[in-house]
Scaffold this motif. Structure first.
Motif, PDB file in Angstrom:
ATOM      1  N   GLU A  25       0.842  -1.198   0.000  1.00  0.00           N
ATOM      2  CA  GLU A  25       0.000   0.000   0.000  1.00  0.00           C
ATOM      3  C   GLU A  25       0.873   1.242   0.000  1.00  0.00           C
ATOM      4  OE1 GLU A  25      -2.442  -0.102   3.410  1.00  0.00           O
ATOM      5  OE2 GLU A  25      -3.390  -1.989   2.881  1.00  0.00           O
ATOM      6  N   ASN A  70       0.920   5.143   1.166  1.00  0.00           N
ATOM      7  CA  ASN A  70       0.249   6.116   2.005  1.00  0.00           C
ATOM      8  C   ASN A  70       0.412   7.488   1.351  1.00  0.00           C
ATOM      9  OD1 ASN A  70      -0.950   7.479   4.025  1.00  0.00           O
ATOM     10  ND2 ASN A  70       0.524   6.927   5.620  1.00  0.00           N
ATOM     11  N   VAL A  71      -0.670   8.085   0.885  1.00  0.00           N
ATOM     12  CA  VAL A  71      -0.608   9.349   0.161  1.00  0.00           C
ATOM     13  C   VAL A  71      -0.831  10.558   1.066  1.00  0.00           C
ATOM     14  CG1 VAL A  71      -1.263   8.344  -2.032  1.00  0.00           C
ATOM     15  CG2 VAL A  71      -3.026   9.178  -0.515  1.00  0.00           C
ATOM     16  N   THR A  72      -1.108  10.367   2.312  1.00  0.00           N
ATOM     17  CA  THR A  72      -1.367  11.494   3.217  1.00  0.00           C
ATOM     18  C   THR A  72      -0.170  12.439   3.312  1.00  0.00           C
ATOM     19  OG1 THR A  72      -2.904  10.120   4.459  1.00  0.00           O
ATOM     20  CG2 THR A  72      -2.136  12.125   5.525  1.00  0.00           C
ATOM     21  N   PRO A  73       1.063  11.951   3.508  1.00  0.00           N
ATOM     22  CA  PRO A  73       2.188  12.896   3.531  1.00  0.00           C
ATOM     23  C   PRO A  73       2.380  13.608   2.203  1.00  0.00           C
ATOM     24  CG  PRO A  73       2.851  10.791   4.461  1.00  0.00           C
ATOM     25  CD  PRO A  73       1.496  10.605   3.870  1.00  0.00           C
ATOM     26  N   VAL A  99      -0.014  14.487   0.091  1.00  0.00           N
ATOM     27  CA  VAL A  99      -1.043  15.526   0.018  1.00  0.00           C
ATOM     28  C   VAL A  99      -0.657  16.701   0.913  1.00  0.00           C
ATOM     29  CG1 VAL A  99      -3.452  16.054   0.552  1.00  0.00           C
ATOM     30  CG2 VAL A  99      -2.884  13.942  -0.639  1.00  0.00           C
ATOM     31  N   ASP A 100      -0.135  16.434   2.102  1.00  0.00           N
ATOM     32  CA  ASP A 100       0.291  17.499   3.003  1.00  0.00           C
ATOM     33  C   ASP A 100       1.385  18.354   2.372  1.00  0.00           C
ATOM     34  OD1 ASP A 100      -1.496  16.616   4.869  1.00  0.00           O
ATOM     35  OD2 ASP A 100      -0.014  15.540   6.090  1.00  0.00           O
TER      36      ASP A 100
END
Length: 148
Positions: free
Chosen positions: A22, A24-27, A29-30
């Motif tokens: 997987e 993780n796209v959160t960082p 996007v931040d």
């Protein structure tokens, strides 16, 4: 069952851990939002004109336009200078004093619709005789805003 990787029966490497597949796209996007804000703030600062050394002049600075002199005529035909009532004997000296200060001053005449046209023209004649050259009438436009 949590958010961990899916395990099938056998471990995939020598340490007994299956690879994480997987992203993780959160960082990501931040970081992109921070960069967007930085560019939004910095972009107007980068639009500078060509640097020019301007010549000096002795001309006077451009002044702000003066407020016009407003003469209102109420429904009884009584003239007012701004909110000050003008009696017939003090109207001409008061207007001449204002015209002596600045004869190019704009004078706006506001007349109530109940006042006769002759009374408004009489007041406009007195304003012109006092020495003002720019006299305008104010009327209510059909949209509700005053028109000149």
């Amino acid at each position: 069952m949590g958010m961990g990787p899916l395990r099938t029966g056998e471990p995939d490497d020598e340490f007994g851990v299956a690879p994480l597949s997987e992203i993780n796209v959160t960082p990501l996007v931040d970081v992109m939002l921070v960069l967007l804000i930085i560019f939004m703030v910095a972009a107007p600062l980068m639009t500078v004109g060509v640097p020019v050394n301007l010549p000096k002049t002795a001309a006077a600075k451009v002044s702000q336009p003066k407020q016009p002199v407003v003469i209102s005529i109420d429904a009884q035909g009584q003239p007012f200078l701004d909110k000050e009532p003008l009696t017939p004997d003090m109207m001409m000296p008061r207007l001449k004093a204002l015209a002596a200060q600045d004869p190019a001053q704009v004078v706006l005449v506001r007349g109530d619709r109940a006042v006769s046209y002759g009374r408004i023209v009489e007041i406009m004649g007195q304003v012109s005789a006092a020495g003002f050259s720019k006299v305008s009438l104010i009327a209510q436009a059909s949209g509700g805003m005053p028109a000149r």
